[in-house]
Design an enzyme around this catalytic site. Structure first.
Site, PDB file in Angstrom:
ATOM      1  CG  ASP A   5     -39.207  -0.032  15.594  1.00 53.86           C
ATOM      2  OD1 ASP A   5     -39.178   1.208  15.755  1.00 53.86           O
ATOM      3  OD2 ASP A   5     -39.047  -0.840  16.531  1.00 53.86           O
ATOM      4  CD1 TRP A  23     -34.962  -1.936  20.215  1.00 55.08           C
ATOM      5  CD2 TRP A  23     -36.731  -2.664  21.368  1.00 55.08           C
ATOM      6  NE1 TRP A  23     -34.905  -1.383  21.478  1.00 55.08           N
ATOM      7  CE2 TRP A  23     -35.969  -1.817  22.195  1.00 55.08           C
ATOM      8  CE3 TRP A  23     -37.881  -3.250  21.881  1.00 55.08           C
ATOM      9  CZ2 TRP A  23     -36.331  -1.532  23.519  1.00 55.08           C
ATOM     10  CZ3 TRP A  23     -38.248  -2.975  23.195  1.00 55.08           C
ATOM     11  CH2 TRP A  23     -37.480  -2.131  23.995  1.00 55.08           C
ATOM     12  CE  LYS A  30     -36.327   4.309  22.856  1.00 53.12           C
ATOM     13  NZ  LYS A  30     -36.568   3.076  22.155  1.00 53.12           N
TER      14      LYS A  30
END
Ligand SMILES: *Cc1c(COP(=O)(O)O)cnc(C)c1O
Length: 361
Positions: free
Chosen positions: A171, A101, A195
């Site tokens: 993030d 990511w 998530k």
């Protein structure tokens, strides 16, 4: 009705209480004769929903007044572009590469300016967090970017990098609301909610006010400007209205459970059950350096791909879903987000012990 223990990395398990409440309100939300899905986002009813969601999030995270909370669309991945487009005033940013990511965010930023990869843990399949105490931070960097919890690899920053005075952008998709954070240490904290917070389709951006300006890269689309959304209080266009409503319910659920300090304690207790077993097991082992272990995502392997596959298959049959690891790591991964009850982890470990006894001579 029977529910499984869902160890999916995302979209992931949500609190049963929240799902039940949403089900009860599906046809008739608080006597208005319609679902929240069918409601105008400009209605009084919806205004209350989004305002309460923001207020509850502010309370949970202790967000200072000089930070804006934005409920946006496009997932976490949209932020990979929005961040450089809005923040790269000098056209320079530093990225710490701790997984796919972070790498994707770095590559995206490279399209808009000079994105420097100043540290990486790719040499060991991202199984650790690099030492970030004295990094070669660029003199003119507009920000330093991290992915704080690495969903795929199961690592988490236990201390934030020394950014040498530069703005930190983080993030937090897979550790959102899993423990208290000091918002003042960041310029931007953001995460896709699917998530640990709510249904896919919402990304929450917490951004310091002075970083929200009209001075964005030329060609930045209207929809990708923080200022547009901040000025319109996340109602510039139709927001992901139903998703925000569910997030709001999760915020209330978290408050009722004692807030983020209580969640941290619960999450630590939960993760310890699994990590303690991995450390003593003759068959299974964790793949992450101990001091960098995530409380949310726990990858592990047997060292034998066929045995891994057998485990995933038998676990599924026993009611433990989505334990297959990410294709880049192999093996297994148990994502044990806020809404995973401790019984789920206890029963998983019991099952792993049984599997070990049956498959280990
Ligand atoms: C899942 C995930 C993403 C991507 O989220 P999307 O909403 O699918 O774009 C980004 N960062 C992290 C840490 C993630 O776990």
């Amino acid at each position: 009705m029977s529910r499984v223990y869902n160890f999916s990395a995302g979209p992931a398990v949500l609190p049963e209480e929240v799902l039940k409440e949403a089900a009860e309100e599906m046809l008739d939300y608080k006597g208005c004769g319609m679902s929240v899905m069918e409601m105008s986002h400009r209605s009084k009813m919806y205004e209350t929903i989004i305002n309460e969601a923001e207020a509850d999030l502010r309370e949970l995270m202790n967000i200072p007044d000089n930070y804006k909370v934005l409920f946006l669309q496009g997932g976490a991945s949209q932020q990979f572009a929005m961040i450089p487009m809005n923040l790269m005033k000098n056209g320079v940013a530093d990225y710490i590469i701790t997984g796919q990511w972070a790498k994707k965010a770095w590559k995206e930023a490279s399209m808009y300016g000079k994105a420097n990869a100043i540290a990486s843990s790719e040499d060991k399949t991202f199984s650790y967090i690099p030492d970030c105490s004295d990094l070669p931070i660029s003199e003119d960097a507009d920000y330093v970017y991290i992915c704080e919890n690495n969903t795929i690899y199961g690592t988490k920053y236990k201390t934030l990098p020394n950014t040498k005075g530069k703005i930190l952008v983080s993030d937090v998709s897979s550790c959102f609301l899993s423990e208290p954070v000091d918002v003042t240490k960041y310029g931007v904290i953001y995460g896709g909610v699917q998530k640990n917070v709510g249904p896919a389709g919402v990304v929450i951006v917490i951004i310091r006010e002075d970083l929200i300006t009209e001075d964005v890269l030329p060609g930045t689309p209207t929809m990708l400007r923080y200022k547009i959304h901040a000025d319109a209080k996340s109602l510039y266009n139709t927001p992901p209205a139903y998703g925000i409503y569910i997030c709001g319910k999760v915020f209330k659920w978290l408050k009722a459970r004692g807030g983020l300090a209580a969640m941290k304690e619960y999450n630590e207790k939960k993760a310890k059950i699994l990590y303690d077993f991995l450390d003593e097991s003759k068959l299974f082992k964790g793949t992450v350096r101990k001091e960098d272990r995530s409380l949310m995502n726990v990858p592990f392997v047997t060292g034998d791909a066929d045995l891994d596959a057998k485990f995933v298959k038998e676990a599924k049959a026993a009611g433990f879903e989505n334990l297959k690891g990410h294709r880049s790591v192999g093996g297994m991964r148990a994502s044990i987000y806020n809404a995973m009850p401790i019984e789920g982890v206890e029963k998983l470990v019991e099952f792993m012990k049984k599997f070990e006894a049956e498959n280990c001579q």
